[in-house]
Design a protein around this motif. Structure first.
Motif, PDB file in Angstrom:
ATOM      1  N   ASP A 225      44.614 -30.366 132.900  1.00 45.18           N
ATOM      2  CA  ASP A 225      43.412 -31.070 132.448  1.00 45.18           C
ATOM      3  C   ASP A 225      43.629 -31.710 131.083  1.00 45.18           C
ATOM      4  O   ASP A 225      42.970 -32.690 130.731  1.00 45.18           O
ATOM      5  CB  ASP A 225      42.226 -30.102 132.378  1.00 45.18           C
ATOM      6  CG  ASP A 225      41.765 -29.660 133.759  1.00 45.18           C
ATOM      7  OD1 ASP A 225      42.101 -30.356 134.735  1.00 45.18           O
ATOM      8  OD2 ASP A 225      41.075 -28.627 133.855  1.00 45.18           O
ATOM      9  N   GLN A 283      37.346 -20.712 152.282  1.00 44.46           N
ATOM     10  CA  GLN A 283      37.071 -21.263 150.958  1.00 44.46           C
ATOM     11  C   GLN A 283      35.706 -20.798 150.471  1.00 44.46           C
ATOM     12  O   GLN A 283      34.810 -20.486 151.258  1.00 44.46           O
ATOM     13  CB  GLN A 283      37.116 -22.791 150.989  1.00 44.46           C
ATOM     14  CG  GLN A 283      35.977 -23.430 151.781  1.00 44.46           C
ATOM     15  CD  GLN A 283      35.914 -24.927 151.567  1.00 44.46           C
ATOM     16  OE1 GLN A 283      36.849 -25.539 151.076  1.00 44.46           O
ATOM     17  NE2 GLN A 283      34.790 -25.530 151.928  1.00 44.46           N
ATOM     18  N   PRO A 285      32.965 -21.607 146.801  1.00 46.94           N
ATOM     19  CA  PRO A 285      32.799 -22.408 145.582  1.00 46.94           C
ATOM     20  C   PRO A 285      33.445 -21.711 144.389  1.00 46.94           C
ATOM     21  O   PRO A 285      33.384 -20.479 144.271  1.00 46.94           O
ATOM     22  CB  PRO A 285      31.272 -22.483 145.421  1.00 46.94           C
ATOM     23  CG  PRO A 285      30.722 -22.208 146.783  1.00 46.94           C
ATOM     24  CD  PRO A 285      31.666 -21.232 147.407  1.00 46.94           C
ATOM     25  N   LYS A 286      34.064 -22.489 143.508  1.00 47.38           N
ATOM     26  CA  LYS A 286      34.695 -21.906 142.316  1.00 47.38           C
ATOM     27  C   LYS A 286      33.690 -21.169 141.432  1.00 47.38           C
ATOM     28  O   LYS A 286      34.037 -20.207 140.751  1.00 47.38           O
ATOM     29  CB  LYS A 286      35.379 -23.006 141.504  1.00 47.38           C
ATOM     30  CG  LYS A 286      36.663 -23.522 142.109  1.00 47.38           C
ATOM     31  CD  LYS A 286      37.289 -24.575 141.194  1.00 47.38           C
ATOM     32  CE  LYS A 286      38.581 -25.113 141.782  1.00 47.38           C
ATOM     33  NZ  LYS A 286      39.164 -26.196 140.939  1.00 47.38           N
ATOM     34  N   LYS A 287      32.419 -21.620 141.455  1.00 48.74           N
ATOM     35  CA  LYS A 287      31.427 -20.987 140.594  1.00 48.74           C
ATOM     36  C   LYS A 287      31.071 -19.579 141.046  1.00 48.74           C
ATOM     37  O   LYS A 287      30.351 -18.868 140.340  1.00 48.74           O
ATOM     38  CB  LYS A 287      30.166 -21.845 140.496  1.00 48.74           C
ATOM     39  CG  LYS A 287      29.503 -22.165 141.825  1.00 48.74           C
ATOM     40  CD  LYS A 287      28.342 -23.131 141.603  1.00 48.74           C
ATOM     41  CE  LYS A 287      27.674 -23.515 142.937  1.00 48.74           C
ATOM     42  NZ  LYS A 287      26.567 -24.478 142.728  1.00 48.74           N
ATOM     43  N   ASP A 316      43.797 -24.950 145.480  1.00 49.32           N
ATOM     44  CA  ASP A 316      42.693 -25.525 144.719  1.00 49.32           C
ATOM     45  C   ASP A 316      42.125 -26.688 145.529  1.00 49.32           C
ATOM     46  O   ASP A 316      42.831 -27.650 145.841  1.00 49.32           O
ATOM     47  CB  ASP A 316      43.205 -26.017 143.365  1.00 49.32           C
ATOM     48  CG  ASP A 316      42.079 -26.442 142.437  1.00 49.32           C
ATOM     49  OD1 ASP A 316      41.052 -26.957 142.935  1.00 49.32           O
ATOM     50  OD2 ASP A 316      42.230 -26.273 141.222  1.00 49.32           O
ATOM     51  N   GLY A 318      39.316 -28.654 144.738  1.00 53.37           N
ATOM     52  CA  GLY A 318      38.305 -29.355 143.950  1.00 53.37           C
ATOM     53  C   GLY A 318      37.225 -28.396 143.480  1.00 53.37           C
ATOM     54  O   GLY A 318      37.486 -27.494 142.678  1.00 53.37           O
ATOM     55  N   GLU A 319      35.990 -28.553 143.980  1.00 55.93           N
ATOM     56  CA  GLU A 319      34.908 -27.659 143.606  1.00 55.93           C
ATOM     57  C   GLU A 319      35.022 -26.312 144.310  1.00 55.93           C
ATOM     58  O   GLU A 319      34.377 -25.334 143.914  1.00 55.93           O
ATOM     59  CB  GLU A 319      33.551 -28.294 143.933  1.00 55.93           C
ATOM     60  CG  GLU A 319      33.240 -29.530 143.098  1.00 55.93           C
ATOM     61  CD  GLU A 319      31.859 -30.071 143.395  1.00 55.93           C
ATOM     62  OE1 GLU A 319      31.207 -29.534 144.320  1.00 55.93           O
ATOM     63  OE2 GLU A 319      31.441 -31.006 142.699  1.00 55.93           O
ATOM     64  N   ASN A 320      35.848 -26.254 145.347  1.00 56.72           N
ATOM     65  CA  ASN A 320      36.049 -25.018 146.089  1.00 56.72           C
ATOM     66  C   ASN A 320      37.470 -24.517 145.888  1.00 56.72           C
ATOM     67  O   ASN A 320      38.329 -25.231 145.358  1.00 56.72           O
ATOM     68  CB  ASN A 320      35.781 -25.227 147.584  1.00 56.72           C
ATOM     69  CG  ASN A 320      34.345 -25.635 147.855  1.00 56.72           C
ATOM     70  OD1 ASN A 320      33.433 -25.239 147.128  1.00 56.72           O
ATOM     71  ND2 ASN A 320      34.133 -26.428 148.887  1.00 56.72           N
ATOM     72  N   SER A 336      25.175 -17.936 141.724  1.00 55.11           N
ATOM     73  CA  SER A 336      24.299 -18.114 140.562  1.00 55.11           C
ATOM     74  C   SER A 336      23.573 -16.805 140.296  1.00 55.11           C
ATOM     75  O   SER A 336      23.084 -16.169 141.223  1.00 55.11           O
ATOM     76  CB  SER A 336      23.277 -19.234 140.819  1.00 55.11           C
ATOM     77  OG  SER A 336      22.379 -19.356 139.732  1.00 55.11           O
TER      78      SER A 336
END
Length: 351
Positions: A225, A283, A285-287, A316, A318-320, A336
Motif C-alpha cells: 500500500d 470467504q 469480509p475482512k472486517k 486476498d 479485495g474486501e473479502n 460489526s
C-alpha cells in the motif's frame, strides 16, 4: 442522677452520628457496585461464510522479512575491551566489530612462542646428536613431544584470542546492540543483531489445490500500500514439501529490488500468483477479523451466543479474504460490534 444525664445525652448523640455515617457508607458502596451487563444483549451485524468460484490470479497477504538475520555472539567470556559499531552501522561479512580483553592471553602467547622456539632448537640439536649416535631414542622422543606440545599451546592461545573477537557472519545493518564497553560478556551471549536488507523475503501459506500449480523460480508480483503504483517482482525460492494439518504449504518468495524502495522488514505486502487454476473457496469480509491478518480470528454467531475462532487465511480478495481453516460454509461471522464482545456475551443480531 444529674451526672448521668449529660453522659447519656453524649452517648445518644454519638450513636446517632455513627448510625448516620454507617448509612452514608452503605449508600456509597451501593453506588460503587459494578453494573452487571452480562445479561444485556450486544447488538451486532453478521455475514454468512460463503463459497465462491475463482480462477486465474490470486493474492495472499504477507509480511516482509530480512533475507538474512543473525545474532552476533562470542565464543569465550571476558570483559568487553572495544566495540566498533553502533545502532544502524553497516557491517561486512567477516568484519571484526569488537573484542574482549585478551591482554593476559597475549602475554601468555608471547611466552609460549618463546618456549616453543627454544624447544624446537632443543629438538633439532638432539636429532642431530641422535643421527650421530650421541643421543638415545627416548631423548629424541621426549624432545619431539615437548616441542610439539609447545606448538599446540601456541595454537590454542591464538584460537582463544581469536574467539574473543566479535565477527559479523553476514553483510547487513546493526539493529540492536546488547553490550557496552566495560561490561562482562558470557560466552554465547548475543552482543548485536544484524539484518541483511539488500534483499528481502516473505512467507505465505498456499492451499493444496493451488500449490501444485507453483514451481520454484516462478515469478510473482509483490505490492505494498506504501508503493501501490510501483509493484515489485518476486521469485519463488522455496516450496515446502511438507504441508500442515490443514493441507497448506509454506512458500518462500525472494524479493531482490525491495532495497531500491527502502522498504523495511515488517511491512505488510500482498503476493500475487498468476496461475490457471479453477475452484471454489470460502470467504468472509475482512472486517470480520478482530485483529487483522497478523493474528486472524473472528467471532462466530449462533443464536444469541458467540464463539471466538482462530483462522488460517488464504487469498486476498479485495474486501473479502479466503479462509483455509477455522470456519464452515453457512456459519455466521460478526462483522460489526466485535469491540464489545467476549465469548460469554449475549448478542442481538441486527440487520
Amino acid at each position: 442522677m444529674k451526672k448521668l444525664i449529660p453522659i447519656v445525652i453524649v452517648l445518644i448523640f454519638a450513636g446517632a452520628i455513627g448510625f448516620k455515617l454507617y448509612s452514608n457508607k452503605q449508600v456509597i458502596n451501593e453506588k460503587n457496585q459494578p453494573v452487571d451487563r452480562s445479561s444485556i444483549a450486544v447488538p451486532v451485524k453478521v455475514a454468512k461464510v460463503k463459497s465462491v468460484n475463482v480462477d486465474g490470479q490470486f493474492s495472499l497477504p504477507a509480511v516482509l522479512k530480512p533475507y538474512e538475520e543473525v545474532d552476533i555472539t562470542i565464543n569465550t567470556s571476558g570483559k568487553v575491551k572495544r566495540l566498533n559499531f553502533n545502532l544502524g552501522s553497516n557491517v561486512r561479512k567477516g568484519q571484526v566489530i569488537g573484542s574482549i580483553d585478551s591482554d593476559i592471553k597475549s602475554i601468555n602467547l608471547k611466552n609460549a612462542e618463546l618456549q616453543a622456539k627454544k624447544l624446537k632448537k632443543d629438538f633439532q640439536r638432539i636429532k642431530e646428536l641422535f643421527e650421530g649416535n650421541a643421543a638415545t631414542q627416548v631423548e629424541l622422543d621426549n624432545a619431539e613431544f615437548n616441542y610439539k606440545n609447545a606448538e599446540y599451546q601456541v595454537e590454542s592461545l591464538k584460537q582463544q584470542i581469536q574467539d574473543g573477537n566479535l565477527v559479523s557472519p553476514i553483510n547487513g545493518v546493526v539493529v540492536s546492540k546488547d553490550i557496552e564497553v566495560g561490561e562482562f560478556m558470557s560466552a554465547g551471549k548475543p552482543a548485536a543483531h544484524v539484518v541483511d536488507l539488500s534483499k528481502m523475503k516473505t512467507l505465505v501459506m498456499v492451499s493444496e489445490k493451488d500449490v501444485y500449480q507453483l514451481k520454484e523460480g516462478m515469478k510473482v508480483t509483490v505490492t505494498s500500500d506504501l508503493f501501490a503504483d510501483a509493484p515489485m517482482e518476486g521469485t519463488i525460492s522455496f516450496i515446502s514439501p511438507n504441508g500442515d494439518a490443514n493441507h497448506n504449504y509454506e512458500v518462500e518468495v525472494l524479493i531482490t529490488d525491495a532495497s531500491k524502495k527502502n522498504l523495511k522488514a515488517g511491512t505488510f505486502v500482498s503476493v500475487a500468483f498468476d496461475i490457471q487454476s479453477k475452484g471454489s473457496l470460502l470467504q468472509i469480509p475482512k472486517k470480520a477479523l478482530i485483529e487483522g491478518v497478523t493474528n486472524p480470528a473472528a467471532y462466530v454467531a449462533k443464536g444469541s451466543s458467540v464463539t471466538l475462532k482462530k483462522l488460517v487465511l488464504g487469498r486476498d480478495l479485495g474486501e473479502n479474504i479466503e479462509v483455509l481453516s477455522g470456519l464452515k460454509e453457512g456459519e455466521l461471522v460478526v462483522v460489526s460490534g466485535q469491540i464489545n464482545l467476549t465469548e460469554s456475551s449475549i448478542i442481538n443480531q441486527i440487520k
